[in-house]
Write a protein that holds these residues in place. Structure first.
Motif, PDB file in Angstrom:
ATOM      1  N   VAL A 106     -15.438  36.792 -15.258  1.00 41.40           N
ATOM      2  CA  VAL A 106     -16.040  38.726 -14.189  1.00 41.40           C
ATOM      3  C   VAL A 106     -16.448  39.458 -14.910  1.00 41.40           C
ATOM      4  CG1 VAL A 106     -14.561  40.161 -11.796  1.00 41.40           C
ATOM      5  CG2 VAL A 106     -14.819  38.032 -12.240  1.00 41.40           C
ATOM      6  N   THR A 107     -17.350  40.302 -14.676  1.00 37.17           N
ATOM      7  CA  THR A 107     -17.915  41.163 -15.938  1.00 37.17           C
ATOM      8  C   THR A 107     -17.444  42.474 -14.450  1.00 37.17           C
ATOM      9  OG1 THR A 107     -20.353  41.393 -14.779  1.00 37.17           O
ATOM     10  CG2 THR A 107     -19.691  39.816 -16.327  1.00 37.17           C
ATOM     11  N   ASN A 108     -17.423  42.792 -13.610  1.00 39.46           N
ATOM     12  CA  ASN A 108     -17.914  44.102 -12.983  1.00 39.46           C
ATOM     13  C   ASN A 108     -16.010  43.965 -11.640  1.00 39.46           C
ATOM     14  OD1 ASN A 108     -20.095  43.758 -14.112  1.00 39.46           O
ATOM     15  ND2 ASN A 108     -19.643  46.319 -13.987  1.00 39.46           N
ATOM     16  N   VAL A 109     -15.518  44.757 -10.763  1.00 37.95           N
ATOM     17  CA  VAL A 109     -14.766  44.946 -10.544  1.00 37.95           C
ATOM     18  C   VAL A 109     -15.635  46.039  -9.679  1.00 37.95           C
ATOM     19  CG1 VAL A 109     -12.570  45.230  -9.172  1.00 37.95           C
ATOM     20  CG2 VAL A 109     -13.071  43.527 -11.241  1.00 37.95           C
ATOM     21  N   VAL A 110     -15.271  46.489  -8.172  1.00 38.18           N
ATOM     22  CA  VAL A 110     -15.620  47.152  -7.430  1.00 38.18           C
ATOM     23  C   VAL A 110     -14.806  47.527  -6.420  1.00 38.18           C
ATOM     24  CG1 VAL A 110     -18.727  47.705  -8.035  1.00 38.18           C
ATOM     25  CG2 VAL A 110     -17.491  46.573  -5.895  1.00 38.18           C
ATOM     26  N   PHE A 111     -13.887  48.523  -6.753  1.00 41.00           N
ATOM     27  CA  PHE A 111     -13.474  49.143  -5.052  1.00 41.00           C
ATOM     28  C   PHE A 111     -13.883  49.052  -4.075  1.00 41.00           C
ATOM     29  CE2 PHE A 111     -10.277  48.364  -8.317  1.00 41.00           C
ATOM     30  CZ  PHE A 111      -9.473  47.936  -8.148  1.00 41.00           C
ATOM     31  N   MET A 112     -14.904  48.726  -3.141  1.00 39.05           N
ATOM     32  CA  MET A 112     -15.968  48.891  -2.678  1.00 39.05           C
ATOM     33  C   MET A 112     -15.742  48.126  -1.151  1.00 39.05           C
ATOM     34  SD  MET A 112     -19.434  50.040  -4.594  1.00 39.05           S
ATOM     35  CE  MET A 112     -19.402  50.996  -5.975  1.00 39.05           C
ATOM     36  N   GLY A 113     -14.405  47.635  -1.062  1.00 45.71           N
ATOM     37  CA  GLY A 113     -14.325  46.035   0.101  1.00 45.71           C
ATOM     38  C   GLY A 113     -13.634  47.330   1.286  1.00 45.71           C
ATOM     39  N   MET A 114     -13.032  46.624   2.603  1.00 45.99           N
ATOM     40  CA  MET A 114     -12.306  46.999   3.823  1.00 45.99           C
ATOM     41  C   MET A 114     -10.921  48.083   2.884  1.00 45.99           C
ATOM     42  SD  MET A 114     -11.098  43.839   5.377  1.00 45.99           S
ATOM     43  CE  MET A 114     -10.093  44.836   6.321  1.00 45.99           C
ATOM     44  N   GLY A 115     -11.075  49.195   3.472  1.00 53.80           N
ATOM     45  CA  GLY A 115     -10.404  50.627   3.305  1.00 53.80           C
ATOM     46  C   GLY A 115     -10.347  51.827   2.463  1.00 53.80           C
ATOM     47  N   ARG A 146     -24.614  40.142 -14.464  1.00 54.57           N
ATOM     48  CA  ARG A 146     -23.132  40.360 -13.853  1.00 54.57           C
ATOM     49  C   ARG A 146     -22.828  39.393 -12.803  1.00 54.57           C
ATOM     50  NH1 ARG A 146     -24.807  44.638 -11.464  1.00 54.57           N
ATOM     51  NH2 ARG A 146     -26.792  43.943 -10.930  1.00 54.57           N
ATOM     52  N   ARG A 147     -21.538  39.527 -12.940  1.00 51.65           N
ATOM     53  CA  ARG A 147     -20.350  38.577 -12.065  1.00 51.65           C
ATOM     54  C   ARG A 147     -19.286  39.875 -11.188  1.00 51.65           C
ATOM     55  NH1 ARG A 147     -21.377  35.968 -16.143  1.00 51.65           N
ATOM     56  NH2 ARG A 147     -19.959  36.926 -17.142  1.00 51.65           N
ATOM     57  N   THR A 148     -20.072  40.716  -9.901  1.00 53.13           N
ATOM     58  CA  THR A 148     -19.307  41.464  -9.941  1.00 53.13           C
ATOM     59  C   THR A 148     -17.982  40.723  -8.901  1.00 53.13           C
ATOM     60  OG1 THR A 148     -20.585  42.707  -9.948  1.00 53.13           O
ATOM     61  CG2 THR A 148     -19.272  44.364  -8.527  1.00 53.13           C
ATOM     62  N   ILE A 149     -17.290  41.425  -8.180  1.00 54.08           N
ATOM     63  CA  ILE A 149     -16.026  41.405  -7.058  1.00 54.08           C
ATOM     64  C   ILE A 149     -16.032  42.710  -6.339  1.00 54.08           C
ATOM     65  CG2 ILE A 149     -14.089  40.620  -6.792  1.00 54.08           C
ATOM     66  CD1 ILE A 149     -13.797  38.321  -8.896  1.00 54.08           C
ATOM     67  N   CYS A 150     -16.035  42.609  -5.224  1.00 53.01           N
ATOM     68  CA  CYS A 150     -15.751  43.598  -4.457  1.00 53.01           C
ATOM     69  C   CYS A 150     -14.935  43.784  -3.599  1.00 53.01           C
ATOM     70  CB  CYS A 150     -16.819  44.056  -3.500  1.00 53.01           C
ATOM     71  SG  CYS A 150     -16.923  45.460  -2.418  1.00 53.01           S
ATOM     72  N   VAL A 151     -13.597  44.628  -3.950  1.00 47.76           N
ATOM     73  CA  VAL A 151     -11.687  43.666  -3.157  1.00 47.76           C
ATOM     74  C   VAL A 151     -11.729  44.903  -2.287  1.00 47.76           C
ATOM     75  CG1 VAL A 151     -11.207  43.092  -5.322  1.00 47.76           C
ATOM     76  CG2 VAL A 151     -11.572  45.366  -5.548  1.00 47.76           C
ATOM     77  N   SER A 152     -11.198  44.049  -1.089  1.00 50.91           N
ATOM     78  CA  SER A 152     -10.610  45.751  -0.106  1.00 50.91           C
ATOM     79  C   SER A 152      -9.057  46.015  -0.789  1.00 50.91           C
ATOM     80  CB  SER A 152     -10.330  44.630   1.100  1.00 50.91           C
ATOM     81  OG  SER A 152     -11.442  44.027   1.567  1.00 50.91           O
ATOM     82  N   THR A 153      -8.783  47.372  -0.201  1.00 45.63           N
ATOM     83  CA  THR A 153      -7.563  47.953  -0.191  1.00 45.63           C
ATOM     84  C   THR A 153      -6.133  48.305   0.553  1.00 45.63           C
ATOM     85  OG1 THR A 153      -8.648  50.227  -0.969  1.00 45.63           O
ATOM     86  CG2 THR A 153      -8.497  49.060  -2.751  1.00 45.63           C
ATOM     87  N   GLN A 154      -7.202  47.930   1.625  1.00 43.66           N
ATOM     88  CA  GLN A 154      -6.379  48.117   2.971  1.00 43.66           C
ATOM     89  C   GLN A 154      -6.564  46.687   3.884  1.00 43.66           C
ATOM     90  OE1 GLN A 154      -7.848  52.287   3.854  1.00 43.66           O
ATOM     91  NE2 GLN A 154      -5.216  53.077   3.195  1.00 43.66           N
ATOM     92  N   VAL A 155      -5.443  46.755   5.295  1.00 45.87           N
ATOM     93  CA  VAL A 155      -6.412  46.107   5.571  1.00 45.87           C
ATOM     94  C   VAL A 155      -7.079  46.926   7.415  1.00 45.87           C
ATOM     95  CG1 VAL A 155      -5.447  44.998   7.769  1.00 45.87           C
ATOM     96  CG2 VAL A 155      -4.478  44.281   5.956  1.00 45.87           C
ATOM     97  N   GLY A 156      -7.573  46.642   7.716  1.00 48.95           N
ATOM     98  CA  GLY A 156      -8.944  47.584   8.307  1.00 48.95           C
ATOM     99  C   GLY A 156      -8.797  49.217   7.535  1.00 48.95           C
ATOM    100  N   CYS A 157      -8.782  50.761   7.881  1.00 50.04           N
ATOM    101  CA  CYS A 157      -9.358  51.536   7.277  1.00 50.04           C
ATOM    102  C   CYS A 157      -9.501  52.749   8.164  1.00 50.04           C
ATOM    103  CB  CYS A 157     -11.430  52.211   6.891  1.00 50.04           C
ATOM    104  SG  CYS A 157     -11.691  52.767   6.031  1.00 50.04           S
TER     105      CYS A 157
END
Length: 373
Positions: free
Chosen positions: A171-180, A108-119
């Motif tokens: 990229v195999t996986n994307v997770v919306f688990m970053g900032m925000g 797996r090649r997973t990218i964890c992305v942010s959705t907000q500046v801060g939270c």
């Protein structure tokens, strides 16, 4: 940054925009193939577009706006965290995590992305939660984080070090688990999911996309009715309202009595079993009585619990649980019939947990920031 951001468009919006410029609609398909398929970084690279159109696009639109200003790589090379500066001088983080194939586990090649500046949620054990909320990211800023790492992986320089047999998409996986809190920025997050999944975009399967939430009940209900059924991860961390009100303050608005039934409904509507994230902190939520509360809360629900040792923070009240207590907690869940796993922490040596790199950056002197950028 020039004019309209191409990555902010949905497929239909881009087609309409291109036609409004007097161009045939198929130009939108060509542009998207260059952006998502060939990972182009400029309009000039789009050589099957007429030169006058490329020049016009360069004058009225832009592809990217994020600028990498800092990067940390773990000692084993499997985790890479990048701090980006936005067009309005804000900063956000993204993480690339590489998992080699082991036994029954696929590569797996997973990218964890942010959705907000801060939270806006303000969890006391989370570095991002202590930074406060500044603004939502737009669709393009979310997608751009993914394309940055795809270009990096596409060079094969990084992949050959850790994943020498790379044969599939970067990229195999994307997770919306970053900032925000992703579901607090619903429209932009949903449009980015559509483009990730679309054959006009990255064609990432719905099962390879995970949206995390602290428990926004109304938005979970909405997500369950969307056309793309992604995986749902709920940041739970406590199984009683009195404790969760402190650890995850949004619980005061959406208590467990509302959240858990909505997770049952998500399973029923989508066929996707929810995952519950549970970070263990010493003396706070790591006892056998806490494990018993959790097993009772989730009794009968087809779900999975991701246990993890809490990350070290600047808050002295939150100390990572000792491994002996973590194992005892896990054994209790297993004995109670609750599906679970203990997630190995990646990038601990580079503070890869949510918001930690940005916190360091914000605490640096402006002169030092400029030198690193």
């Amino acid at each position: 940054m020039t004019g309209q951001k191409i990555l902010d468009f949905s497929y239909s919006q881009l087609k309409e925009w291109v036609c409004a410029m007097g161009e045939p609609g198929y130009r939108a398909d060509q542009i998207l193939r260059w952006v998502y398929g060939r990972l182009a970084t400029s309009f000039e690279q789009m050589t099957d577009l007429p030169q006058p159109l490329r020049q016009k696009l360069a004058s009225v639109a832009s592809l990217f706006s994020l600028i990498p200003v800092d990067e940390k790589v773990s000692a084993d090379g499997s985790t890479r965290k990048v701090l980006f500066r936005t067009h309005d001088e804000k900063t956000i983080e993204s993480v690339l995590m590489l998992y080699p194939k082991t036994g029954l586990s696929r590569e797996r090649r997973t990218i964890c992305v942010s959705t907000q500046v801060g939270c806006p949620v303000g969890c006391p054990f989370c570095a991002t939660g202590q930074q406060g909320f500044e603004r939502n990211l737009d669709t393009g800023e979310i997608i751009e984080q993914i394309l940055h790492f795809m270009r990096l992986l596409n060079t094969r320089q990084l992949s050959q070090e850790i994943l020498p047999n790379l044969v599939r998409r970067p990229v195999t996986n994307v997770v919306f688990m970053g900032m925000g809190e992703p579901l607090a920025n619903y429209e932009a997050v949903w449009q980015s999911i559509v483009m990730l999944n679309s054959n006009h975009g990255l064609e990432i399967g719905a099962r390879q996309i995970t949206v995390s939430t602290a428990g926004l009940v109304l938005q979970i209900k909405r997500l369950a009715r969307e056309s793309v059924h992604v995986e749902l991860a709920v940041s739970l961390h406590a199984a009683r309202d009195d404790l969760r009100n402190t650890l995850v303050p949004i619980n005061r608005k959406y208590p467990l009595g509302q959240l858990i039934p909505e997770c049952w409904e998500y399973l029923e509507k989508t066929g996707r079993r929810p995952t519950f994230e549970y970070a263990l902190f010493q003396g706070i939520n790591d006892s056998l009585s806490h494990a018993r509360d959790l097993s009772l809360l989730l009794k009968g629900l087809n779900c999975h619990v991701n246990l993890m040792v809490g990350n070290p923070t600047t808050n002295p009240n939150f100390i990572p649980a000792p491994i002996k207590r973590v194992v005892a907690f896990q054994n209790y869940l297993t004995g109670s019939g609750v599906s679970n796993s203990l997630r190995a922490s990646k990038g601990v040596d580079i503070d890869a947990a949510c918001g930690q790199l940005r916190s360091r950056w914000l605490n640096m002197e402006p002169k030092t920031q400029g030198a690193q950028a």
